[in-house]
Design a protein around this motif. Structure first.
Motif, PDB file in Angstrom:
ATOM      1  N   GLU A 170     122.801 -64.874 -11.528  1.00  0.00           N
ATOM      2  CA  GLU A 170     123.077 -65.639 -12.740  1.00  0.00           C
ATOM      3  C   GLU A 170     123.673 -67.006 -12.395  1.00  0.00           C
ATOM      4  O   GLU A 170     123.261 -68.038 -12.937  1.00  0.00           O
ATOM      5  CB  GLU A 170     124.031 -64.856 -13.643  1.00  0.00           C
ATOM      6  N   GLY A 197     121.025 -69.270 -10.911  1.00  0.00           N
ATOM      7  CA  GLY A 197     120.138 -69.769 -11.962  1.00  0.00           C
ATOM      8  C   GLY A 197     120.756 -70.919 -12.739  1.00  0.00           C
ATOM      9  O   GLY A 197     120.086 -71.914 -13.038  1.00  0.00           O
ATOM     10  N   LEU A 198     122.036 -70.799 -13.058  1.00  0.00           N
ATOM     11  CA  LEU A 198     122.732 -71.878 -13.777  1.00  0.00           C
ATOM     12  C   LEU A 198     122.861 -73.130 -12.911  1.00  0.00           C
ATOM     13  O   LEU A 198     122.714 -74.256 -13.403  1.00  0.00           O
ATOM     14  CB  LEU A 198     124.119 -71.409 -14.219  1.00  0.00           C
ATOM     15  N   LYS A 223     120.817 -74.045 -10.511  1.00  0.00           N
ATOM     16  CA  LYS A 223     119.478 -74.640 -10.416  1.00  0.00           C
ATOM     17  C   LYS A 223     119.086 -75.325 -11.725  1.00  0.00           C
ATOM     18  O   LYS A 223     118.606 -76.465 -11.715  1.00  0.00           O
ATOM     19  CB  LYS A 223     118.450 -73.573 -10.041  1.00  0.00           C
ATOM     20  N   LYS A 224     119.309 -74.656 -12.836  1.00  0.00           N
ATOM     21  CA  LYS A 224     118.960 -75.199 -14.146  1.00  0.00           C
ATOM     22  C   LYS A 224     119.651 -76.537 -14.399  1.00  0.00           C
ATOM     23  O   LYS A 224     119.066 -77.456 -14.986  1.00  0.00           O
ATOM     24  CB  LYS A 224     119.357 -74.194 -15.234  1.00  0.00           C
ATOM     25  N   ASN A 225     120.901 -76.658 -13.954  1.00  0.00           N
ATOM     26  CA  ASN A 225     121.684 -77.865 -14.202  1.00  0.00           C
ATOM     27  C   ASN A 225     121.716 -78.826 -13.016  1.00  0.00           C
ATOM     28  O   ASN A 225     122.448 -79.805 -13.031  1.00  0.00           O
ATOM     29  CB  ASN A 225     123.109 -77.472 -14.609  1.00  0.00           C
ATOM     30  N   ASN A 226     120.897 -78.524 -11.996  1.00  0.00           N
ATOM     31  CA  ASN A 226     120.790 -79.361 -10.803  1.00  0.00           C
ATOM     32  C   ASN A 226     122.164 -79.626 -10.172  1.00  0.00           C
ATOM     33  O   ASN A 226     122.530 -80.765  -9.907  1.00  0.00           O
ATOM     34  CB  ASN A 226     120.076 -80.671 -11.129  1.00  0.00           C
ATOM     35  N   GLN A 254     121.080 -75.225  -3.769  1.00  0.00           N
ATOM     36  CA  GLN A 254     122.291 -75.359  -4.570  1.00  0.00           C
ATOM     37  C   GLN A 254     123.581 -75.154  -3.778  1.00  0.00           C
ATOM     38  O   GLN A 254     124.625 -75.663  -4.155  1.00  0.00           O
ATOM     39  CB  GLN A 254     122.290 -74.366  -5.746  1.00  0.00           C
ATOM     40  N   ARG A 264     128.787 -72.721 -17.867  1.00  0.00           N
ATOM     41  CA  ARG A 264     128.328 -72.549 -19.267  1.00  0.00           C
ATOM     42  C   ARG A 264     129.125 -73.424 -20.231  1.00  0.00           C
ATOM     43  O   ARG A 264     128.589 -73.937 -21.205  1.00  0.00           O
ATOM     44  CB  ARG A 264     128.457 -71.086 -19.675  1.00  0.00           C
ATOM     45  N   TYR A 292     128.236 -77.304 -19.188  1.00  0.00           N
ATOM     46  CA  TYR A 292     126.817 -77.659 -19.296  1.00  0.00           C
ATOM     47  C   TYR A 292     126.142 -76.744 -20.312  1.00  0.00           C
ATOM     48  O   TYR A 292     125.330 -75.902 -19.952  1.00  0.00           O
ATOM     49  CB  TYR A 292     126.130 -77.546 -17.925  1.00  0.00           C
TER      50      TYR A 292
END
Length: 157
Positions: free
Chosen positions: A4, A7-8, A10-13, A40, A153, A156
């Motif tokens: 998790e 993933g966060l 990566k999603k938010n670079n 990351q 979370r 971002y």
């Protein structure tokens, strides 16, 4: 939890760094369990001694002398230091007394401070985990990863 968090990130670079005392590299090891985390995960530091906390992370000698290695103040300086030293966007750190020895009445075995630094702010949690040395360390890792997820979370959305 590590998937998790990855993933966060990566999603938010975002790039992350870790600095660990009582967990001795277990937070970094959990992150490395995730395939592709190299995009990351910037760096990880094991700063078990006070000298390493000062030399590598820039924790103030005065902070260590006044509050001790296992304190909110040291945890926060470790978090800033790890993020700054690695040049990452976020850091997550642990400092504590895994036990069974080394505790005092004021700072018992199982006392762990976790901090996460993001956007020039630091979030710190104080935990008192039960169990043997490995159980305290494992609980610390889970809580540290959860703290990083919570901070990302929040910052971002």
């Amino acid at each position: 939890m590590e998937f998790e968090l990855a993933g966060l990130l990566k999603k938010n670079n975002l790039k992350i760094a870790t600095a660990e005392s009582c967990t001795g590299g277990l937070i970094a090891a959990e992150l490395v369990n995730v395939p592709g985390i190299s995009g990351q995960f910037e760096e990880g530091y094991i700063t078990y001694s006070n000298g390493a906390k000062e030399k590598i992370l820039g924790v103030s000698h005065e902070t260590l002398k006044r509050y001790g290695a296992v304190s909110k103040e040291t945890a926060e300086e470790m978090a800033y230091g790890a993020r700054n030293e690695a040049g990452s966007d976020i850091s997550v750190i642990s400092t504590g007394i895994a036990g069974p020895d080394g505790g005092t009445k004021e700072k018992p075995a199982g006392l762990v401070y976790l901090s996460c630094c993001c956007k020039d702010r630091v979030w710190t949690e104080r935990h008192l985990f039960n169990g043997d040395r490995q159980e305290v360390r494992n609980a610390s890792v889970k809580a540290a990863l959860a703290l990083a997820v919570q901070v990302i979370r929040q910052e971002y959305p």
